[in-house]
Design a protein around this motif. Structure first.
Motif, short mmCIF file in Angstrom:
data_model
loop_
_atom_site.label_atom_id
_atom_site.label_comp_id
_atom_site.label_asym_id
_atom_site.label_seq_id
_atom_site.Cartn_x
_atom_site.Cartn_y
_atom_site.Cartn_z
N MET A 1 -31.21 92.26 30.24
CA MET A 1 -32.33 93.08 30.69
C MET A 1 -32.03 93.76 32.02
SD MET A 1 -34.48 93.10 28.29
CE MET A 1 -35.85 93.90 29.14
N ASP A 2 -31.31 93.08 32.88
CA ASP A 2 -30.93 93.68 34.15
C ASP A 2 -29.93 94.82 33.95
OD1 ASP A 2 -30.94 93.86 37.01
OD2 ASP A 2 -29.02 92.80 37.05
N SER A 3 -29.22 94.81 32.82
CA SER A 3 -28.25 95.87 32.51
C SER A 3 -28.90 97.09 31.86
CB SER A 3 -27.15 95.34 31.57
OG SER A 3 -26.37 94.37 32.19
N VAL A 4 -29.94 96.86 31.06
CA VAL A 4 -30.50 97.97 30.28
C VAL A 4 -31.86 98.45 30.77
CG1 VAL A 4 -29.24 97.35 28.19
CG2 VAL A 4 -31.52 96.39 28.58
N ASP B 1 -28.41 100.18 21.21
CA ASP B 1 -29.10 100.95 22.27
C ASP B 1 -28.08 101.96 22.77
OD1 ASP B 1 -30.47 101.95 24.41
OD2 ASP B 1 -30.75 100.04 25.45
N TRP B 2 -28.17 103.21 22.29
CA TRP B 2 -27.04 104.12 22.44
C TRP B 2 -27.13 105.15 23.56
CZ3 TRP B 2 -22.98 102.22 20.58
CH2 TRP B 2 -22.91 101.61 19.33
N PHE B 3 -28.31 105.41 24.12
CA PHE B 3 -28.44 106.58 24.99
C PHE B 3 -28.60 106.20 26.47
CE2 PHE B 3 -30.50 107.91 20.88
CZ PHE B 3 -29.35 108.51 20.38
N PRO B 4 -28.15 107.08 27.38
CA PRO B 4 -28.20 106.76 28.82
C PRO B 4 -29.62 106.80 29.38
CG PRO B 4 -27.33 108.98 28.49
CD PRO B 4 -27.48 108.37 27.13
N ASP C 1 -31.54 106.13 33.54
CA ASP C 1 -31.24 105.87 34.94
C ASP C 1 -31.30 104.38 35.27
OD1 ASP C 1 -30.80 108.51 35.49
OD2 ASP C 1 -32.79 108.89 36.33
N THR C 2 -31.98 103.59 34.43
CA THR C 2 -32.09 102.15 34.67
C THR C 2 -31.12 101.35 33.82
OG1 THR C 2 -33.86 102.04 33.03
CG2 THR C 2 -34.52 102.27 35.35
N LYS C 3 -30.11 102.02 33.29
CA LYS C 3 -29.16 101.35 32.39
C LYS C 3 -27.76 101.54 32.94
CE LYS C 3 -27.75 101.74 27.51
NZ LYS C 3 -27.96 102.58 26.31
N ARG C 4 -26.98 100.48 32.92
CA ARG C 4 -25.63 100.62 33.46
C ARG C 4 -24.78 101.50 32.56
NH1 ARG C 4 -21.33 97.25 31.46
NH2 ARG C 4 -21.98 95.45 30.22
N MET D 1 -24.95 96.05 20.53
CA MET D 1 -24.04 97.10 20.98
C MET D 1 -24.83 98.07 21.84
SD MET D 1 -21.66 98.11 17.71
CE MET D 1 -22.98 98.71 16.67
N CYS D 2 -24.31 98.37 23.01
CA CYS D 2 -24.95 99.34 23.91
C CYS D 2 -23.95 100.44 24.26
CB CYS D 2 -25.42 98.66 25.20
SG CYS D 2 -26.93 97.71 25.01
N GLY D 3 -24.48 101.62 24.53
CA GLY D 3 -23.61 102.71 24.95
C GLY D 3 -24.39 103.74 25.74
N ASN D 4 -23.69 104.77 26.15
CA ASN D 4 -24.29 105.89 26.87
C ASN D 4 -23.80 107.18 26.21
OD1 ASN D 4 -25.77 105.10 29.67
ND2 ASN D 4 -24.20 103.59 29.16
#
Length: 690
Positions: A83-86, A415-418, A420-423, A453-456
Motif C-alpha cells: 500500500m505504501d508503494s501504490v 495495476d498497470w498505470f502511473p 503520483d502516489t505510486k512508485r 503485477m504492477c507497472g507504470n
C-alpha cells in the motif's frame, strides 16, 4: 489504549488479522497497520518461544513449524508495504514508518535468537533430521546457513550492534525511497502545444488532458517514464529535451530530498554489517548463497561481458556521430546526452524505415493480456480467467489461474498505470504462498498462491485505449514470468517456494517470457490493430526484427554500467574513506558513456534498486545480465522444439519453474537443458558475436 490515527481500530475488526486468501482492500485503512503488526509480532514471538524450547520429543514436524513461523506476519507486512508503494499518501507513509522499527527489530532478532539457534543445532543432530526428505533437508541447511550469516554465533555485544545496524539500514533506505518518489512527484512543467512538435499524438493528448484535469493551460510534463521517455526520444525542441534530461538527473538531489548523504551512510552500514559477520565486504555476504558466489566472481562476469561488447559499442557510437553530422551539418553543436535518444531514433527510423510508435496500435493492453494468457495456456496448459475481488484503486483487476484439470492454483491482481502516489517501474510481489497442504481430515490438498503485477504503462488516452510500446509489452510478459514462478510452484516448503530462489536465478523465468514477444506465431495471438483488427503487417514485423539489435551494444553497456557501479561500490569502494561515493559512482559510469558526464550527475541518488531496501538489488544488479545469459540459452530449446511445444513447456515447469528453490539452481538448470549454460548465448542473440 491511547487513541491515535495509527492505533485506533480494535484488533478484532482489523482486516489485516483476518486474511484468508482474497485481501479485503476495500476495508483496509492505514490505521489498521500498526495494531495488526503489533498483534502478529506478539503471536509470532510466542510461537518462536515454543519452537525454541522444543525438546527431542517435540521434534515431529519441526521444520514445518519453522517454515510456518512468520507466515501471517509476512503476509500482513507485505500488504502494508504494498500500500505504501501504490497509494503513498501521507497516512500510508506514516503507517509504514510506524511499523518499520518493530518489524526490523523482530526479523533481525529472529536471525539472532539464541534459543531457536540452539534448537536448530540440536534438531540437526537427531536421526529425524538425517531422514528428512531432500527439500526439507535443504530448507534446514539453508536456514542454518542464514542463521550463521545473520550473526547467530556472535557474542551478545556484537549481536546488539548488528541489530542497531539493521534498524538504521531499514530506516535510511526507506527514506531514500521516499525522497525519490517525492522528487518525481514534485516536478511538473507546463508548456504550450508548439513545444511538442515531433512528439507522438498520444503523448500530446495525455499531457493536455493532465493539464486540463488540474485547471491549467497547455500540456503538463512530468518525470514519469510514459511521459519522459517519448519526449526525450521524439521532441524536436532541443531545449525542452535538455530541460527534462537535467531535471531527471536531479531526482534525489533537491534540498529536503537529497539522497547523496544517505548513500555513504548506507554503504557504511552495509560494510560494517558484513565485516561484523566475518566477510570482506557486503557483496561477499549477500552473494555467498547465489550462483555467482562472491563479489569478485560477479565483477569478473560483468567485466568479461564489457570487454567483449566494447568494440561494438565504440563502432555504434562512431556511426551515430557520423549520422548526426551528415544530417545536422559539420557546424552543428556537439551531441549532448539529451540528443542521443533523439538522433538514435532518427538513425533507426532511417536505417530500418522503422518507428516503434507504428507498433502501438497493435498493442492494446487488454489484447496483450489476452494473448499472453493464451500463450501460457499453450505452453504450460494453464488457464487464466478474470474474476472479482476488492482492489486498492479503480485501475486494479483480479484474475484466477487454473491447472489443466481445472484446479484453482493461483490468483493475482494487476495495476498497470502511473499515479503520483505510486512508485515508478514495474514489479511482481507475492502476497500469499500456497502449495501442497493437508486439510483438516488429513487429506492432500493444494492451497492457491496469491500475487500481483504492477507497472507504470502508457495509460488510456481521451479517445484511445491503453496502447503499449514494444518495451512495455516486454515488461508485461516479464512480470508475468515472475508471477508464473510463484503461481506454478509445487514446493511443500513455503520458504523454498516460487521466487524464493537465488537472486541471480530469479530473473530467468521472467526474462524467458519476453522471448515470445519476438515470435511471429505468438504475436499473431494478440498483436491486432485496435481499430481494424488486422495483425502486424509482414513488412512492419520484418523491420521490427531487423531493428531488434539496433544499438544493442549501447543497451548492454548501460546495464553493465549499473551492475559494475553497484559491485564497485560494494566491493572496491571504501565507505570509510574521504572519497565521495557519488563522485566514485560517476567516474565508474563514465566508462560507459561516450560523452562526459556533468559534475552534478548522480544517477545513484535515484537508484532505488540499490538503495531503497536494506539489501534489495544491492551487490546484485549484475543478476539481470546473469539471468539474461540463462534465458537466451534456455529459450534456444523452445526454438528448436517449438515455441508452443507442450512437452517442452511441461518439462520446464516440472524440472525448473515449479521447483522454486527446492534444489540448487545450477542443478535445476541442468535438469532442463541437460548441460551447463552457454555463456555466449546472450551475445549471439544480441548480434554482438558472429
Amino acid at each position: 489504549m491511547t487513541k491515535t490515527d495509527l492505533t485506533e481500530p480494535a484488533t478484532q475488526d482489523n482486516p489485516l488479522l483476518d486474511i484468508k486468501f482474497q485481501i479485503p482492500f476495500d476495508q483496509l485503512k492505514p490505521e489498521h497497520a500498526k495494531p495488526a503488526i503489533d498483534t502478529l509480532l506478539e503471536q509470532t514471538r510466542a510461537a518462536l518461544q515454543q519452537l525454541s524450547q522444543a525438546g527431542e520429543g517435540d521434534y515431529a514436524g519441526f521444520t514445518d513449524e519453522l517454515d510456518r513461523l512468520t507466515r501471517e506476519l509476512d503476509t500482513a507486512r507485505s500488504v502494508v508495504s504494498h500500500m505504501d508503494s501504490v497509494m503513498a499518501t501521507d497516512e500510508w507513509r506514516a503507517a509504514e514508518e510506524a511499523i518499520l522499527p518493530g518489524v526490523t527489530e523482530f526479523y533481525t532478532s529472529l536471525g539472532l535468537d539464541a534459543g531457536l539457534w540452539q534448537a536448530l543445532k540440536a534438531y540437526a543432530a537427531t536421526p529425524a533430521a538425517q531422514e528428512l526428505d531432500p527439500v526439507r533437508a535443504r530448507f534446514l541447511k539453508l536456514t542454518m546457513d542464514e542463521f550463521r550469516r545473520g550473526g547467530a554465533d556472535l557474542p551478545d555485544d556484537q549481536k546488539a550492534r548488528l541489530q542497531q545496524l539493521n534498524t538504521e539500514l531499514a530506516q535510511t533506505t526507506n527514506q531514500f525511497s521516499k525522497n525519490v518518489l517525492d522528487s518525481i512527484a514534485a516536478y511538473e512543467l507546463y508548456v504550450p502545444a508548439e513545444r511538442l512538435a515531433g512528439v507522438p499524438q498520444r503523448v500530446q493528448d495525455a499531457t493536455r488532458a493532465d493539464a486540463e484535469a488540474r485547471g491549467k493551460e497547455g500540456h503538463r510534463l512530468t518525470l514519469h517514464a510514459p511521459t519522459l521517455q517519448p519526449l526525450l526520444v521524439y521532441a524536436d525542441d532541443r531545449e525542452l529535451r535538455r530541460e527534462l534530461w537535467q531535471a531527471n538527473t536531479l531526482v534525489g538531489q533537491q534540498p529536503g530530498r537529497d539522497n547523496r548523504p544517505l548513500i555513504r551512510r548506507i554503504l557504511q552500514l552495509r560494510r560494517e554489517r558484513a565485516e561484523l559477520l566475518g566477510y570482506r565486504n557486503f557483496a561477499d555476504l549477500v552473494l555467498e548463497d547465489r550462483m555467482a558466489g562472491s563479489g569478485q566472481a560477479a565483477l569478473n562476469f560483468e567485466r568479461d561481458l564489457e570487454a567483449k561488447t566494447r568494440p561494438a559499442w565504440e563502432r555504434e557510437n562512431a556511426e551515430l556521430e557520423a549520422y548526426y553530422r551528415s544530417r545536422a551539418g559539420a557546424d552543428a553543436p556537439a551531441l549532448e546526452h539529451w540528443d542521443i535518444p533523439y538522433w538514435a531514433e532518427k538513425q533507426r527510423q532511417e536505417k530500418y524505415d522503422f518507428d516503434e510508435e507504428e507498433l502501438r496500435p497493435y498493442f492494446e493492453l487488454s489484447s496483450v493480456l489476452s494473448g499472453l494468457f493464451e500463450i501460457v495456456h499453450r505452453v504450460y496448459g494453464i488457464t487464466v480467467k478474470e474474476a472479482q475481488a476488492p482492489g486498492w484503486h479503480p485501475d486494479v483487476r483480479y484474475y484466477d489461474i487454473f491447472a489443466e484439470g481445472g484446479e484453482h492454483i493461483a490468483s493475482f491482481y494487476t495495476d498497470w498505470f502511473p499515479r503520483d502516489t505510486k512508485r515508478g517501474g514495474a514489479w511482481m510481489n507475492a502476497f500469499v504462498t500456497g502449495g501442497p497442504d493437508i486439510d483438516a481430515q488429513g487429506g492432500q490438498i493444494f492451497s492457491p498462491h496469491l500475487g500481483l503485477m504492477c507497472g507504470n504503462m502508457t495509460p488510456p488516452g481521451k479517445d484511445t485505449p491503453a496502447l503499449l510500446s514494444l518495451r512495455e509489452v516486454e515488461t508485461v510478459f516479464h512480470e508475468f514470468g515472475h508471477l508464473l514462478h510463484h503461481a506454478l510452484s509445487r514446493v511443500e516448503v513455503r520458504s523454498l517456494s516460487g521466487t524464493n530462489v537465488a537472486w541471480d536465478f530469479v530473473e530467468l523465468p521472467s526474462q524467458l517470457m519476453e522471448n515470445w514477444v519476438w515470435q511471429r506465431e505468438a504475436l499473431d495471438l494478440f498483436a491486432r490493430h485496435y481499430q481494424t483488427g488486422e495483425r502486424i503487417p509482414d513488412d512492419l514485423f520484418r523491420k521490427m526484427l531487423a531493428a531488434r539489435n539496433y544499438r544493442a551494444a549501447n543497451l548492454a553497456m548501460r546495464q553493465y554500467s549499473f551492475g559494475l557501479t553497484d559491485l564497485s561500490l560494494h566491493v572496491e569502494y571504501d565507505p570509510g574513506s574521504e572519497q565521495d561515493p557519488v563522485a566514485y559512482a560517476r567516474e565508474t559510469m563514465q566508462r560507459f558513456h561516450d560523452l562526459p558526464l556533468p559534475e552534478n550527475y548522480a544517477m545513484v541518488a535515484q537508484f532505488g534498486h540499490l538503495f531503497a531496501d536494506p539489501v534489495g538489488y544491492g551487490a546484485g544488479y549484475y543478476s539481470y545480465k546473469w539471468a539474461e545469459v540463462l534465458d537466451a540459452d534456455a529459450f534456444s530449446r523452445f526454438e528448436q522444439e517449438g515455441i508452443f511445444n507442450r512437452d517442452t513447456g511441461r518439462e520446464f515447469v516440472d524440472r525448473l519453474l515449479g521447483q522454486g528453490g527446492s534444489a540448487d539452481p545450477a542443478v535445476l538448470y541442468r535438469n532442463f537443458m541437460g548441460r551447463d549454460p552457454d555463456p555466449e548465448a546472450l551475445l549471439r542473440r544480441s548480434g554482438l558475436l558472429p
